[in-house]
Design an enzyme around this catalytic site. Sequence first.
Site, mmCIF file in Angstrom:
data_model
loop_
_atom_site.group_PDB
_atom_site.id
_atom_site.type_symbol
_atom_site.label_atom_id
_atom_site.label_comp_id
_atom_site.label_asym_id
_atom_site.label_seq_id
_atom_site.Cartn_x
_atom_site.Cartn_y
_atom_site.Cartn_z
ATOM 1 C CD GLU A 95 40.007 77.142 25.371
ATOM 2 O OE1 GLU A 95 39.025 76.561 25.830
ATOM 3 O OE2 GLU A 95 40.922 77.587 26.073
ATOM 4 C CB CYS A 108 42.886 87.159 23.369
ATOM 5 S SG CYS A 108 44.193 86.224 24.143
ATOM 6 C CB CYS A 115 52.917 76.671 25.564
ATOM 7 S SG CYS A 115 54.366 77.750 25.615
ATOM 8 C CB CYS A 119 55.371 79.753 32.568
ATOM 9 S SG CYS A 119 56.361 80.413 31.201
ATOM 10 C CB CYS A 122 51.115 79.372 32.171
ATOM 11 S SG CYS A 122 50.237 79.399 30.610
ATOM 12 C CB CYS A 344 45.914 86.216 31.404
ATOM 13 S SG CYS A 344 45.912 87.667 30.472
HETATM 14 N N1 SAH Z 1 53.336 82.729 25.613
HETATM 15 C C1 SAH Z 1 53.159 84.113 25.603
HETATM 16 C C2 SAH Z 1 51.740 84.553 25.336
HETATM 17 C C3 SAH Z 1 50.609 83.784 26.002
HETATM 18 S S1 SAH Z 1 50.390 83.965 27.720
HETATM 19 C C4 SAH Z 1 53.681 84.735 26.885
HETATM 20 O O1 SAH Z 1 54.008 84.009 27.796
HETATM 21 O O2 SAH Z 1 53.805 85.953 26.918
HETATM 22 C C5 SAH Z 1 49.629 85.544 27.920
HETATM 23 C C6 SAH Z 1 49.918 86.195 29.279
HETATM 24 O O3 SAH Z 1 49.220 85.519 30.345
HETATM 25 C C7 SAH Z 1 51.394 86.123 29.673
HETATM 26 O O4 SAH Z 1 51.840 87.331 30.235
HETATM 27 C C8 SAH Z 1 51.390 85.046 30.710
HETATM 28 O O5 SAH Z 1 52.515 85.111 31.517
HETATM 29 C C9 SAH Z 1 50.099 85.324 31.421
HETATM 30 N N2 SAH Z 1 49.622 84.216 32.260
HETATM 31 C C10 SAH Z 1 49.889 82.904 32.098
HETATM 32 N N3 SAH Z 1 49.263 82.192 33.068
HETATM 33 C C11 SAH Z 1 48.602 83.074 33.841
HETATM 34 C C12 SAH Z 1 47.731 82.934 34.967
HETATM 35 N N4 SAH Z 1 47.441 81.741 35.475
HETATM 36 N N5 SAH Z 1 47.199 84.058 35.505
HETATM 37 C C13 SAH Z 1 47.446 85.266 34.946
HETATM 38 N N6 SAH Z 1 48.235 85.455 33.885
HETATM 39 C C14 SAH Z 1 48.808 84.372 33.325
HETATM 40 FE FE1 SF4 Z 2 53.849 79.233 27.309
HETATM 41 FE FE2 SF4 Z 2 52.131 79.908 29.226
HETATM 42 FE FE3 SF4 Z 2 54.742 80.392 29.519
HETATM 43 FE FE4 SF4 Z 2 53.317 81.829 27.759
HETATM 44 S S1 SF4 Z 2 53.039 81.826 29.979
HETATM 45 S S2 SF4 Z 2 55.341 80.893 27.447
HETATM 46 S S3 SF4 Z 2 51.862 80.247 27.053
HETATM 47 S S4 SF4 Z 2 53.789 78.349 29.357
#
Ligand code: SAH
Ligand code: SF4
Length: 353
Positions: A95, A108, A115, A119, A122, A344
């Site tokens: 996406e 974006c 991934c 985390c 996420c 995000c």
């Molecule tokens: N993997 C990279 C880039 C993709 S995530 C990273 O982690 O930086 C892009 C941003 O969205 C990151 O700052 C991530 O921590 C944040 N993010 C992930 N899940 C989220 C959520 N459920 N609500 C708000 N931000 C989130």
């Molecule tokens: Fe991967 Fe989501 Fe963590 Fe970014 S925030 S490193 S996309 S698991």
Amino acid sequence: MNIPSLASLSLAELQNLMQTWGLPAFRAKQLLDWRNKGILDLGAMKNIPNQVKATLEEHIQTQPLKLVSRQKSTDGTRKYLFALQRENQSLKHIESVLIPDENRGTVCISSQAGCVLDCPFCHTGTQKFEGNLTAAEIIAQVLAVKADLLDDPMMDELHNQVSHIVYMGMGEPLANEVEVFKSLDLLMDEAYLNLSRRRITVSTSGLVPQIERLGLDSPVNLAISLHSAINEQRNVLVPINQKHDLTSLRKCLNTYPLAKSRHITLEYVMLKGVNDTEESLQTLIKFVNPERERVNLIRFNTYPGSEFQGSATNVTDEFAKSLISKGIRATVRRSRGDDIMAACGQLKTAKTG
Ligand code: SAH
Ligand code: SF4
């Protein structure tokens, strides 16, 4: 051998290929003029003769992505679902999101399908990892958004303003270093998308050696998914911290090359009762270097099955105020496109497999 892709070829490379295929070199420039506008569909390239098109179809990949669906949010945000056009592989989806603002259009983009870093807050992290994207697949997302806007008379002005790129879609860009670095070169190539490094942001969960190499190779804007300045808490929220902890992250942030009057962005998703406490705040205040870094507080975007809740708006605002009172630049990020799950961390392709 990988077949070359129109989305990632330079003029010199395509001219050489043209020669190999017995085609006039000037066709290369014509093709790339279309491509640079976002058009990869040979059928739409009016000045290219059918014979040339047939040769190209045979030898290069013209469209690495197929648009599967597009959703529009009430706030103008658009979310695109693409299928990767790979041979002999099960269908993979990614996406991308366009976030239009008054004077800019930010795309974006995804760098991986899924991934591995898991985390826990996420949505992308909960998806099965399906592989790294190629530079062509990364760049083709930008081209597809340009082409989509070109098709839309209402958005024509914005078409010229796909002005900013953020690597904040699906995946961890620095875990796909080779292809992401290649894609950065293509975005900045004067003869291609010609974006300044100040208009590109790579967001990473904190892969320290790769951040150092990014600084040497293509020092674009850097965003770090910090989410906690307490090691034990960050070990849970951003598990890569178990490998690259806050001490090594701090060292590498101190030396990352910054463009003039630019700051590193520390992203901090506000999780109720988890990292929005007084202790978390005080540790964050100690961690940040206000000269070189700013904090972006992100509202948690929920998704079905998530175990977290976002902090209340007043808690987030107070958090921001406290940071500001200590001389730290802090903003609260407006959530965009959450009605279409484009915000995000909400990206997770419904179709996989
Ligand atoms: N993997 C990279 C880039 C993709 S995530 C990273 O982690 O930086 C892009 C941003 O969205 C990151 O700052 C991530 O921590 C944040 N993010 C992930 N899940 C989220 C959520 N459920 N609500 C708000 N931000 C989130
Ligand atoms: Fe991967 Fe989501 Fe963590 Fe970014 S925030 S490193 S996309 S698991």
